[in-house]
Design an enzyme around this catalytic site. Sequence first.
Site, PDB file in Angstrom:
ATOM      1  N   ASP A  70       1.095   0.252   1.043  1.00 26.58           N
ATOM      2  CA  ASP A  70       0.785   1.746  -0.437  1.00 26.58           C
ATOM      3  C   ASP A  70       1.147   0.341  -1.785  1.00 26.58           C
ATOM      4  O   ASP A  70       1.328  -0.874  -1.280  1.00 26.58           O
ATOM      5  CB  ASP A  70       2.198   2.393  -0.210  1.00 26.58           C
ATOM      6  CG  ASP A  70       3.068   1.978   0.437  1.00 26.58           C
ATOM      7  OD1 ASP A  70       4.696   2.617  -1.070  1.00 26.58           O
ATOM      8  OD2 ASP A  70       3.545   0.547   1.001  1.00 26.58           O
TER       9      ASP A  70
ATOM     10  N   ASP B 155      -4.418  -2.622  16.814  1.00 22.25           N
ATOM     11  CA  ASP B 155      -5.107  -3.239  15.318  1.00 22.25           C
ATOM     12  C   ASP B 155      -5.550  -1.872  14.918  1.00 22.25           C
ATOM     13  O   ASP B 155      -7.181  -1.875  14.812  1.00 22.25           O
ATOM     14  CB  ASP B 155      -5.753  -4.182  15.490  1.00 22.25           C
ATOM     15  CG  ASP B 155      -6.311  -5.303  14.748  1.00 22.25           C
ATOM     16  OD1 ASP B 155      -5.022  -5.005  13.301  1.00 22.25           O
ATOM     17  OD2 ASP B 155      -6.711  -6.243  15.065  1.00 22.25           O
TER      18      ASP B 155
ATOM     19  N   GLU C 107       1.102  -2.310  10.111  1.00 20.30           N
ATOM     20  CA  GLU C 107       1.809  -2.366   8.898  1.00 20.30           C
ATOM     21  C   GLU C 107       1.647  -3.990   8.111  1.00 20.30           C
ATOM     22  O   GLU C 107       2.280  -4.531   8.673  1.00 20.30           O
ATOM     23  CB  GLU C 107       2.809  -1.846   8.521  1.00 20.30           C
ATOM     24  CG  GLU C 107       3.065  -1.746   6.445  1.00 20.30           C
ATOM     25  CD  GLU C 107       3.941  -0.989   5.915  1.00 20.30           C
ATOM     26  OE1 GLU C 107       4.209   0.158   5.582  1.00 20.30           O
ATOM     27  OE2 GLU C 107       5.049  -0.716   7.655  1.00 20.30           O
TER      28      GLU C 107
END
EC number: 3.2.1.91
Length: 895
Positions: free
Chosen positions: A386, A786, A795
Amino acid sequence: MNFRRMLCAAIVLTIVLSIMLPSTVFALEDKSPKLPDYKNDLLYERTFDEGLCFPWHTCEDSGGKCDFAVVDVPGEPGNKAFRLTVIDKGQNKWSVQMRHRGITLEQGHTYTVRFTIWSDKSCRVYAKIGQMGEPYTEYWNNNWNPFNLTPGQKLTVEQNFTMNYPTDDTCEFTFHLGGELAAGTPYYVYLDDVSLYDPRFVKPVEYVLPQPDVRVNQVGYLPFAKKYATVVSSSTSPLKWQLLNSANQVVLEGNTIPKGLDKDSQDYVHWIDFSNFKTEGKGYYFKLPTVNSDTNYSHPFDISADIYSKMKFDALAFFYHKRSGIPIEMPYAGGEQWTRPAGHIGVAPNKGDTNVPTWPQDDEYAGRPQKYYTKDVTGGWYDAGDHGKYVVNGGIAVWTLMNMYERAKIRGIANQGAYKDGGMNIPERNNGYPDILDEARWEIEFFKKMQVTEKEDPSIAGMVHHKIHDFRWTALGMLPHEDPQPRYLRPVSTAATLNFAATLAQSARLWKDYDPTFAADCLEKAEIAWQAALKHPDIYAEYTPGSGGPGGGPYNDDYVGDEFYWAACELYVTTGKDEYKNYLMNSPHYLEMPAKMGENGGANGEDNGLWGCFTWGTTQGLGTITLALVENGLPSADIQKARNNIAKAADKWLENIEEQGYRLPIKQAEDERGGYPWGSNSFILNQMIVMGYAYDFTGNSKYLDGMQDGMSYLLGRNGLDQSYVTGYGERPLQNPHDRFWTPQTSKKFPAPPPGIIAGGPNSRFEDPTITAAVKKDTPPQKCYIDHTDSWSTNEITINWNAPFAWVTAYLDEIDLITPPGGVDPEEPEVIYGDCNGDGKVNSTDAVALKRYILRSGISINTDNADVNADGRVNSTDLAILKRYILKEIDVLPHK
């Protein structure tokens, strides 16, 4: 519906097509007579009859809450359906969703939509096919009309539409069930027999890389290192193995060591120990000549001293890519596909980071009350997938990079590689400062901007904001400069303030000889932060809606005694002041290095019971490393105790390695949830840092061996045959959870650059994608996918790539350093007569040597077996060894 399925994936060794959906889930074709031909359907799961629903999954937004499962349909034996439970309807119709992504609609094609849906309460459902992200164009939506559901009555829908827009590869099939559409909660909605048919479309053949029986480090092994492979086999007897070179010549052979059932993977395994083979070369591979299977081999690998030479620079390059507030450009980006404009510099549509206010107090997620003010918080590193920037995660990450430099300086290798000026490919190269410190400074300068001033709020002056991030979550497939969300400062926290104090104190001592003004400013601000934390010792970053908010991770922490200790250690080593010395010596964490967090208290609540030494929330081990590494005024006995504690923790992990079939230093968590935690790979990496220091301080090569085992697990010797690093291995990480490197979201986004490590297996099922794709009874080591949507297993973060860079650099540079009292790792200690490598010389060694001479396929330590030191191993050595065992000879080697 319950129908026989057939395998449709072509199996081709050596070729992997990067696709959105994992082969283990989508490669089975249903033969439903209710639906059109599977091969012409854009959906990969239509009937749910195998008990999984992936790629269907759920989404929660703006207060919505739901759960899902694949269940038997009452009264219909053998039939299953996708069941969504609406728990909280949220604010908007999209607050609760079930959806299938990865759809490409082609211009001019006509599609048939079909599905059966029902509920146990009267409600409405809005179904649409359209874009996953902004501007959310809808190509089919029942003319904007929701469907009305009557309790217990199935509604079957079949409609056609033509794609009259340009071809779009960012589409999803979505059902909205929240807000004004919802019934009284909780209630169930069921979906079955769903299809998106296009007679002009044919599903592509997916090439699946088989998992070989022999699992290896898919990159390779250092010549001097202990070298193990793991064989997957239920045989209880040893199996013959052969090591072949790239010319397909057998260069070594032996028999496996049966180990039995591996608890974490539920595989039955054997080991291959080929440590004595040290000949450098490329393309080695194993075969099991007596095993009758199509997968009786390993992936190719190298044996070379430069295995990690490029990898360490790729790992460090991650931090340049994650910089905020600067364009990522050539020649530093590594390729044009990875360039991008500067993000969050106050240029539309960005609404940050030049003038970021505190969180709106009228928002439901406001959390701890804050005064209104704004700050320029440009710069720093984006934390993960993010665009948030978090001080506590940044703290351990930047500490790790600066610790790399500090160790290199103390060990005398700071004049090369990433440590020297011009050693890294970053804009600051050749500016007169060590490049790795330049990179760390990008984060430290951002930290300074997060500290509250007297003018902003005198009641908390010196405290540091926990984080800055978007008001609400953004979708994948969004570059930083395209982020339209307002950005706000979350409240200050004691943990963030102490992270700030620790890392700025560390930065001050490393920069004092390069930029005294900058160093002095770092130290001044660090000491201000320390005093502020003492004044406000219990402002916790709690896990509440207000603390987490919908636009960033919470990074909650309800215990900060470890952060106080860490900060005191860094401040003391930098200043020598008694204030900090007295504090750290009176801390319950004094000289502590956890082997399993929470055993002696002092762990972040999420870390209790987890094998490992430190995380962003459990930091006392960082302080102990600094005390053990950097010269300071503590009693020499205390410094030695710190070093001993480091070695003791590493010893416990070495015991774990010997118990684990895939030879990794963690085991399943010893808490109520068990299994593997979020970011399990990072626990291994941090353990490897401690093992590295254990080798530095003791010279015992067993700790280097432990590091090699950890790397081999991460690079493919594991239950999934998965390399968790982009660009490395036969089955590398390809689809991390990231808003830019997300080709699964759209082909316009690039694959990730090399050298990035994923969080890895997480058996706690903390995102909808892994929950939809993997059954709950899957062994912990195999709870991974994956996939770009699986943020809890795939992540990527700064605090995981930092230890990855540390470890790869250490292993690449270890031949440059001989630790005090240690031995050169390229010349391991020879124990003459110890043919089987168990540390003792007795009759079992004579038996092993005899079998080796008779070519019985056994592997031995040939250096130890050469007991007359003539460079050969033969019957003469056996005769001498027997005499030594019978005490007819006192000393080996005997010439």
